[in-house]
Design an enzyme around this catalytic site. Structure first.
Site, short mmCIF file in Angstrom:
data_model
loop_
_atom_site.label_atom_id
_atom_site.label_comp_id
_atom_site.label_asym_id
_atom_site.label_seq_id
_atom_site.Cartn_x
_atom_site.Cartn_y
_atom_site.Cartn_z
N HIS A 91 -16.00 36.30 -1.48
CA HIS A 91 -15.95 37.73 -1.22
C HIS A 91 -15.43 38.45 -2.47
O HIS A 91 -14.46 37.99 -3.09
CB HIS A 91 -15.02 38.01 -0.02
CG HIS A 91 -14.93 39.46 0.30
ND1 HIS A 91 -15.94 40.13 0.96
CD2 HIS A 91 -13.97 40.38 0.05
CE1 HIS A 91 -15.60 41.40 1.09
NE2 HIS A 91 -14.41 41.58 0.55
N SER A 94 -26.90 34.93 -7.61
CA SER A 94 -26.24 34.57 -8.88
C SER A 94 -25.19 33.48 -8.66
O SER A 94 -25.01 32.60 -9.52
CB SER A 94 -25.62 35.80 -9.55
OG SER A 94 -24.56 36.31 -8.80
C1 GRF Z 1 -21.28 38.22 -4.12
O1 GRF Z 1 -20.73 39.28 -4.85
C2 GRF Z 1 -20.34 37.76 -3.05
O2 GRF Z 1 -19.03 38.06 -3.32
C3 GRF Z 1 -20.78 38.51 -1.84
O3 GRF Z 1 -22.17 38.64 -1.98
C4 GRF Z 1 -22.50 38.67 -3.36
C5 GRF Z 1 -23.65 37.75 -3.56
O4 GRF Z 1 -24.17 37.85 -4.84
N1 GRF Z 1 -20.40 37.79 -0.65
P1 GRF Z 1 -25.22 36.80 -5.34
O5 GRF Z 1 -26.39 36.83 -4.38
O6 GRF Z 1 -24.57 35.46 -5.41
O7 GRF Z 1 -25.64 37.30 -6.69
#
Ligand code: GRF
Length: 198
Positions: free
Chosen positions: A113, A15
């Site tokens: 994060h 996402s």
């Molecule tokens: C995010 O929530 C980020 O904070 C963490 O991994 C997740 C990745 O989500 N490091 P996406 O694949 O970008 O939806």
């Protein structure tokens, strides 16, 4: 206009990657996604890259669970260099990077994060914040170093914890904030790149 060449690494749903690629497409972000690389063959992030016609690759990670095999990390450096990447953007990349990558891209690898670091590094940070009874949590963009969720902080966004929040509802709200914060943080790098200051 000079566009910052970026490479996006992710293991999952993508996402954040989608948010970045949308901002690039709409002209809001002066970056150019050169490649999206995943350590998971069927990761949706690779489908998103294809949807946006961005070069993409599956990188078989080797035998370890939390890191890449050394030869694979060398291969990753080569792939990113060949693509001309100047900034490596981790977007849900579930492996710790080691010296090869960190030396090849010093202060050029960033991560997002889902907590206000240094609080709650590690997995499911939103659950950790909820369990700790925090009133406010959020998300952090930081430089990547040799420790998990640890390097110098670049930008943060607060997200309130609401009464009645479940881990899912809180995580969803944090992810909305992430999709704003990450492109905004990358835009700062784009500005520095245009100014010849990266
Ligand atoms: C995010 O929530 C980020 O904070 C963490 O991994 C997740 C990745 O989500 N490091 P996406 O694949 O970008 O939806």
């Amino acid at each position: 206009m000079k566009r910052l060449p970026i490479g996006i690494l992710g293991s999952g749903k993508g996402s954040n990657c989608r948010a970045i690629l949308e901002r690039i497409r709409s002209g809001d972000l002066a970056a150019e996604a050169r490649v999206v690389i995943s350590d998971a063959l069927d990761a949706p992030i690779l489908d998103i890259a294809r949807e946006f016609s961005v070069a993409n690759a599956y990188l078989p990670p080797g035998q370890f669970r939390t890191r890449l095999e050394p030869e694979v990390e060398n291969e990753l450096v080569n792939m990113l260099r060949e693509a001309g990447v100047e900034l490596v953007v981790l977007a849900g990349f579930m492996r710790v990077l080691h010296a090869r990558m960190l030396k090849a891209f010093p202060r050029r690898i960033i991560n997002i994060h889902p907590a206000l670091l240094p609080k709650f590094p590690g997995l499911e940070a939103w659950k950790q914040a909820l369990a700790a009874g925090e009133a406010i949590t959020g998300c952090t963009v930081h430089y990547v170093d040799h420790k998990i969720d640890h390097g110098e902080i670049i930008a943060q966004r607060e997200v309130p914890v609401l009464s009645g929040d479940t881990p899912e509802s809180l995580h969803a709200r944090i992810q909305i904030a992430e999709r704003e914060l990450y492109p905004a943080a990358i835009a700062e790098f784009c500005a520095r790149y245009q100014a010849g200051d990266l």
